[in-house]
Design an enzyme around this catalytic site. Structure first.
Site, PDB file in Angstrom:
ATOM      1  N   GLU A   1       0.826  -1.228   0.000  1.00 26.50           N
ATOM      2  CA  GLU A   1       0.000   0.000   0.000  1.00 26.50           C
ATOM      3  C   GLU A   1       0.850   1.264   0.000  1.00 26.50           C
ATOM      4  O   GLU A   1       0.597   2.210   0.743  1.00 26.50           O
ATOM      5  CB  GLU A   1      -0.982   0.000   1.186  1.00 26.50           C
ATOM      6  CG  GLU A   1      -2.066  -1.039   1.009  1.00 26.50           C
ATOM      7  CD  GLU A   1      -3.324  -0.780   1.822  1.00 26.50           C
ATOM      8  OE1 GLU A   1      -3.385   0.235   2.530  1.00 26.50           O
ATOM      9  OE2 GLU A   1      -4.246  -1.595   1.712  1.00 26.50           O
TER      10      GLU A   1
HETATM   11  C1  LIG Z   1       3.700  -9.627   0.623  1.00 26.40           C
HETATM   12  C2  LIG Z   1       3.257  -8.676  -0.407  1.00 26.40           C
HETATM   13  C3  LIG Z   1       1.912  -8.591  -0.733  1.00 26.40           C
HETATM   14  C4  LIG Z   1       1.489  -7.751  -1.762  1.00 26.40           C
HETATM   15  N1  LIG Z   1       0.184  -7.765  -2.148  1.00 26.40           N
HETATM   16  C5  LIG Z   1      -0.183  -7.106  -3.285  1.00 26.40           C
HETATM   17  C6  LIG Z   1      -1.481  -7.253  -3.836  1.00 26.40           C
HETATM   18  O1  LIG Z   1      -2.335  -7.956  -3.286  1.00 26.40           O
HETATM   19  N2  LIG Z   1      -1.776  -6.619  -4.989  1.00 26.40           N
HETATM   20  C7  LIG Z   1      -0.864  -5.829  -5.628  1.00 26.40           C
HETATM   21  O2  LIG Z   1      -1.180  -5.289  -6.674  1.00 26.40           O
HETATM   22  N3  LIG Z   1       0.374  -5.653  -5.122  1.00 26.40           N
HETATM   23  C8  LIG Z   1       0.745  -6.275  -3.986  1.00 26.40           C
HETATM   24  N4  LIG Z   1       2.014  -6.126  -3.473  1.00 26.40           N
HETATM   25  C9  LIG Z   1       2.939  -5.258  -4.153  1.00 26.40           C
HETATM   26  C10 LIG Z   1       3.341  -4.018  -3.375  1.00 26.40           C
HETATM   27  O3  LIG Z   1       2.313  -3.077  -3.428  1.00 26.40           O
HETATM   28  C11 LIG Z   1       4.658  -3.530  -3.996  1.00 26.40           C
HETATM   29  O4  LIG Z   1       5.652  -4.420  -3.548  1.00 26.40           O
HETATM   30  C12 LIG Z   1       4.982  -2.134  -3.648  1.00 26.40           C
HETATM   31  O5  LIG Z   1       4.141  -1.279  -4.344  1.00 26.40           O
HETATM   32  C13 LIG Z   1       6.431  -1.760  -3.979  1.00 26.40           C
HETATM   33  O6  LIG Z   1       6.784  -2.147  -5.260  1.00 26.40           O
HETATM   34  P1  LIG Z   1       8.154  -2.967  -5.483  1.00 26.40           P
HETATM   35  O7  LIG Z   1       8.177  -4.083  -4.527  1.00 26.40           O
HETATM   36  O8  LIG Z   1       8.256  -3.269  -6.912  1.00 26.40           O
HETATM   37  O9  LIG Z   1       9.307  -1.963  -5.036  1.00 26.40           O
HETATM   38  P2  LIG Z   1       9.932  -0.774  -5.879  1.00 26.40           P
HETATM   39  O10 LIG Z   1       8.879   0.029  -6.514  1.00 26.40           O
HETATM   40  O11 LIG Z   1      11.017  -1.304  -6.740  1.00 26.40           O
HETATM   41  O12 LIG Z   1      10.563   0.116  -4.718  1.00 26.40           O
HETATM   42  C14 LIG Z   1      11.832  -0.167  -4.119  1.00 26.40           C
HETATM   43  C15 LIG Z   1      12.158   0.936  -3.112  1.00 26.40           C
HETATM   44  O13 LIG Z   1      12.228   2.191  -3.773  1.00 26.40           O
HETATM   45  C16 LIG Z   1      11.394   3.144  -3.122  1.00 26.40           C
HETATM   46  N5  LIG Z   1      10.892   4.057  -4.167  1.00 26.40           N
HETATM   47  C17 LIG Z   1      10.400   3.743  -5.396  1.00 26.40           C
HETATM   48  N6  LIG Z   1      10.080   4.855  -6.071  1.00 26.40           N
HETATM   49  C18 LIG Z   1      10.379   5.903  -5.265  1.00 26.40           C
HETATM   50  C19 LIG Z   1      10.303   7.335  -5.398  1.00 26.40           C
HETATM   51  N7  LIG Z   1       9.826   7.920  -6.487  1.00 26.40           N
HETATM   52  N8  LIG Z   1      10.722   8.091  -4.374  1.00 26.40           N
HETATM   53  C20 LIG Z   1      11.205   7.518  -3.258  1.00 26.40           C
HETATM   54  N9  LIG Z   1      11.298   6.189  -3.066  1.00 26.40           N
HETATM   55  C21 LIG Z   1      10.905   5.403  -4.059  1.00 26.40           C
HETATM   56  C22 LIG Z   1      10.314   2.337  -2.444  1.00 26.40           C
HETATM   57  O14 LIG Z   1       9.818   3.021  -1.319  1.00 26.40           O
HETATM   58  C23 LIG Z   1      11.090   1.087  -2.038  1.00 26.40           C
HETATM   59  O15 LIG Z   1      11.730   1.343  -0.816  1.00 26.40           O
HETATM   60  C24 LIG Z   1       2.438  -6.945  -2.431  1.00 26.40           C
HETATM   61  C25 LIG Z   1       3.783  -6.993  -2.067  1.00 26.40           C
HETATM   62  C26 LIG Z   1       4.196  -7.854  -1.088  1.00 26.40           C
HETATM   63  C27 LIG Z   1       5.653  -7.927  -0.765  1.00 26.40           C
END
Ligand SMILES: Cc1cc2nc3c(=O)[nH]c(=O)nc-3n(C[C@H](O)[C@H](O)[C@H](O)COP(=O)(O)OP(=O)(O)OC[C@H]3O[C@@H](n4cnc5c(N)ncnc54)[C@H](O)[C@@H]3O)c2cc1C
Length: 834
Positions: free
Chosen positions: A508
């Site tokens: 989220e």
């Molecule tokens: C257990 C689990 C359950 C989940 N359930 C769902 C689900 O039901 N449905 C769904 O759609 N998704 C789900 N997700 C996905 C989750 O919403 C994403 O993991 C999350 O949005 C982050 O994306 P990412 O993991 O690709 O990280 P990335 O986007 O690669 O981010 C990596 C890091 O960079 C930081 N970051 C990225 N962009 C910026 C910026 N512009 N400025 C500052 N910091 C930044 C982030 O804060 C993070 O620390 C789930 C994830 C997990 C791990």
């Protein structure tokens, strides 16, 4: 002397004009009056010679300019129109998806904090926690029963799966349809009730909480309830409410995580065959991952971009992000296997499809909602982010405090309960504060949502702050437990939260993004009293209309900024003595006063930051992150005061309120100091520092004695401890690891006097406390303790041994079953590829 009087009069007049937001002509008149006084014959004799004529000329010119700008037509042509055109280029550029995110949700108390003059009655008007009789009965009935059923170790270790009887129970009792209206077969509970129910389950098992939380947050249920067509509502909502359909929501993909709007998942509008007839539909290709409940889902909520190359729908080619629900058994839908996030047991995995045809009726809301997906998601998120994770993070902070404080009183080293050692008092005091603050903010925010608000900025604050505070409490709890927290097994009640914590931090809106990008940037644009109006005016295609709207907002903005500079300086020079305090603030006046003062400081710095950084707001994240922290502290301390008032101002909790307020204000000050000290423009940095810290930084963290007082309150069973940890599930079953803590704590407290006598006897050598002897019986024999005391001490000894015990296993028992050959891990895949 007369010079001094004139200077003082001018300064006082300037303060008055600024703080009452006087119009330009009043400033011009005031400046002209001061100059005339100076130049008048009588005063000149007393004030001495006039300054050199160029200075007099410049001063009069400035007065003339101010006077000229007071005339609307001159002002518009000389100042407003050129500025309007220039500012168009400087203001942060807002993309279409950002615009939708900005438009989503409501502005509430956050705007008061941005205004620099918060109206405290607006916060006070938020109702205290209120539940209907039905909601109360559900919380104390089926929710407690579910909590009793949960065997955490079986779930997260033995089965690595949510047991069928838990699924059956939550479906049978309607847990999966709490947000679905009664009309459609759901429970129709308020957000406050949902938050409390989720929190109570989370205090028992984050895994079970997740399977209940997901259908009750952003996903098919909520989207259909809010935007669905009557047919979709009629068909799907009762099925979702009863658990006949298990939903998941698929937004994230391998290339689109935090930047979800850039998804490559695409659908082309076309005609195709569905149930034997040709219909308009969408040919979809997508690849999603991390989808919670995905592996078990029967109904997949899917977000994708829609293109209509043949203009079949008649609104052009690029239609934008759209959400549809796709049955998991629809031909072409691939539900992958499972990810293993941080040792959790709830189902989570990828899904994908290639050229899957779906009828247009499967778009949530039907054809008219094609392209409206991002707006729908952002609107739901603005409210949902206030409920789901804050409820479990508040419950987590409370149950960690309850269990850890019990352990800290039971566990002794150096003949002392470890909680009474100063070194451990520090983390315990932090845990008390986190539990109080998280619950205060949770309850106030859930009440805001219950009365219809969708607080987008506050929800971002809540997501980040409550989960971070819970993470700090977890680390403190682990430190306090030593090896007992580290060694996993059925008697470890910390590991489940410890393993799950990174999930709450990531989902989220990952926390770093939420803090450094979303909270302040979105807050500045949404909650600032004039900025958004200025941006909207600058984006108006009709320049005349734009300039007119811009002029109104801009003039108000200038007087707002001026009043902030003078207002902040005034309140900081007078230490907030004259800052606004609402009525009936007995016991909280000092904190309201400092919050009002701090809000002025925040408004000034936030305003200057936006004006100077402009489009750079998105990249200057070290500044915006600190400003997000400052805003968050203001909100959280405000919630603390409200909670105390709502609770009837219990005297016993006053020290916890003081601890939270002092630490919150100190952190606010440090965040502001960090932002100002690192602000990229030197003159602006000086202006900020001069106005905000004219006499230095004076807030201090709460003193040690206050922390000590608060910790004492929680080490002893009683009303304060119960209030601090209210609404969570508290087991009294000695067969349960947390129930055992409760039972043992009560006995330890009862046996304390006898324990002291025994300890003295051990220290003086009258009895020997070593394996192979019954030192309690020995002490009773020589009359150190009575028989009754000896019985109690024996009981405490046995219970304590159980509390401090850790589990041990046969090697075969702990071998992860998913590591057996044939399981397709990434390593196995690459080995196979080679
Ligand atoms: C257990 C689990 C359950 C989940 N359930 C769902 C689900 O039901 N449905 C769904 O759609 N998704 C789900 N997700 C996905 C989750 O919403 C994403 O993991 C999350 O949005 C982050 O994306 P990412 O993991 O690709 O990280 P990335 O986007 O690669 O981010 C990596 C890091 O960079 C930081 N970051 C990225 N962009 C910026 C910026 N512009 N400025 C500052 N910091 C930044 C982030 O804060 C993070 O620390 C789930 C994830 C997990 C791990």
């Amino acid at each position: 002397m007369p010079e001094l009087v004139l200077i003082v009069v001018c300064i006082v007049a300037a303060f008055a004009l600024a703080m009452y937001r006087a119009p330009l002509w009043a400033w011009a008149a005031g400046a002209a009056a001061a100059l005339l006084l100076w130049q008048s014959g009588m005063l000149r004799l007393q004030l001495g010679p006039l300054p050199p004529w160029p200075i007099v000329l410049i001063t009069w010119s400035l007065v003339a300019i101010l006077g000229a700008l007071s005339a609307p037509s001159l002002r518009r042509s000389m100042l407003v129109r050129p500025l309007y055109r220039k500012i168009k280029g400087i203001l942060p550029r807002v993309s279409a998806t950002e615009q939708e995110a900005l438009n989503a949700g409501t502005i509430g108390f956050d705007a008061e904090l941005f205004s620099g003059q918060p109206d405290w009655e607006k916060l006070r008007s938020v109702p205290p926690v209120t539940l209907t009789e039905e909601e109360k009965a559900f919380l104390d009935g089926p929710t407690n029963e579910l909590c009793r059923m949960v065997k955490d170790w079986t779930i997260r270790h033995n089965e690595k799966e949510i047991p069928a009887e838990i699924w059956d129970f939550v479906k049978k009792h309607g847990f999966l349809g709490m947000l679905i209206s009664k009309e459609h077969g759901g429970l129709g509970f308020s957000p406050q009730a949902q938050s409390l129910i989720l929190g109570r389950i989370a205090s028992r098992s984050p895994d079970v909480c997740t399977i209940v939380m997901v259908p009750n947050s952003l996903g098919p249920g909520e989207l259909i309830e809010k935007y669905g067509t009557p047919e979709q509502k009629q068909h799907y909502l009762p099925r979702l409410a009863q658990g006949i359909e298990v939903p998941c929501f698929s937004l994230t993909g391998p290339t689109s995580g935090s930047d979800a709007a850039t998804m490559r998942d695409v659908g082309y509008v076309t005609r195709g065959m569905h149930e034997g007839r040709e219909v308009v539909g969408i040919r979809l290709s997508w690849e999603k991952r991390y989808i919670t409940l995905g592996p078990n889902a029967t109904l997949v909520g899917l977000a994708f971009r829609v293109f209509d190359p043949d203009n079949i729908l008649g609104h052009g080619e690029d239609r934008g992000i759209t959400v549809a629900m796709v049955p998991a058994n629809h031909p072409g839908v691939e539900i992958g296997r499972r990810h293993l996030p941080s040792g959790v047991a709830f189902p989570n995995g990828p899904n994908w499809g290639r050229d899957v045809f779906i009828p247009i009726d499967w778009v949530i809301g039907g054809e008219k909602m094609v392209g409206q997906g991002w707006r729908m998601l952002m609107e739901c998120l603005a409210a949902g982010r206030s409920i789901s994770l804050p409820s479990s993070a508040a419950a987590g902070a409370k149950s960690l405090l309850r269990n850890t404080s019990a352990y800290a009183r039971i566990r002794k080293q150096f003949d002392l309960p470890i909680g009474r050692m100063e070194g451990l008092e520090e983390p315990l005091a932090r845990m008390v504060e986190n539990a109080y603050v998280n619950e205060a903010a949770r309850s106030v925010t859930a009440s805001m949502v219950s009365r219809g608000e969708k607080p987008s900025v506050i929800s971002a604050i809540m997501k980040y702050q409550t989960t971070e505070r819970m993470r700090r409490s977890l680390n403190d709890a682990m430190d306090l437990h030593g090896g007992k927290g580290v060694c996993d097994g059925p008697s470890n009640y910390l590991q489940t939260a410890y393993q799950m914590m990174p999930v709450a931090i990531t989902v989220e809106g990952a926390n770093i993004l939420t803090r450094s990008l979303i909270t302040f940037a979105q807050g500045a644009l949404r909650s600032h009293p004039y900025l958004y109006k200025e941006i909207q005016a600058c984006q108006d295609p009709d320049e005349e209309r734009g300039v007119e709207a811009f002029e109104t907002a801009f003039l108000d903005h200038v007087s707002f900024a001026t009043s902030n500079v003078f207002g902040a300086l005034f309140h900081n020079l007078t230490f907030g003595l004259f800052a606004h305090v609402p009525e009936k603030a007995y016991g909280t006046a000092q904190w309201y006063r400092q919050l009002s003062r701090s809000s002025r400081n925040f408004a000034l710095v936030a305003d200057l930051a936006v004006a100077v950084l402009g489009g750079g707001l998105k990249t200057r994240q070290k500044i915006t992150g600190r400003l997000a922290d400052a805003l968050s502290e203001l909100y959280l301390v405000s919630c603390v005061l409200k909670r105390w008032e709502d609770d009837g101002k219990p005297v016993a909790d006053a020290s916890i309120v003081a601890l939270s307020a002092r630490n919150g204000l100190y952190r606010f000050q440090e965040a502001m100091r960090g932002a100002i000290d690192n602000f990229p423009s030197l003159p602006v940095r000086w202006l900020m520092r001069g106005a905000v810290f004219p006499l230095g930084a004076h807030y201090k963290p709460a003193p040690d004695w206050l922390g000590h007082k608060c910790v004492e309150l929680v080490l002893t069973p009683g009303e304060v401890r119960d209030r601090l940890t209210r609404f969570i599930y508290v087991s009294q079953d000695p067969g349960d690891p947390t129930g055992l803590l409760e039972v043992t704590l009560a006995k330890v407290v009862a046996a304390e006097a006898a324990e002291k006598k025994l300890d003295r006897a051990v220290r003086s050598g009258q009895v020997r406390r070593v394996h192979g002897t019954d030192w309690i019986a020995d002490a009773a024999k020589i009359g150190i303790v009575s028989d009754e005391e000896a019985r109690l001490l024996h009981e405490v000894e046995t219970l304590t041994a159980r509390v401090i015990a850790v589990d041990h296993f046969d090697p075969a028992e702990v071998k992860p079953h998913y590591m057996t050959p044939g399981h397709n891990t990434l390593a196995a895949q690459s080995a196979a590829a080679e």
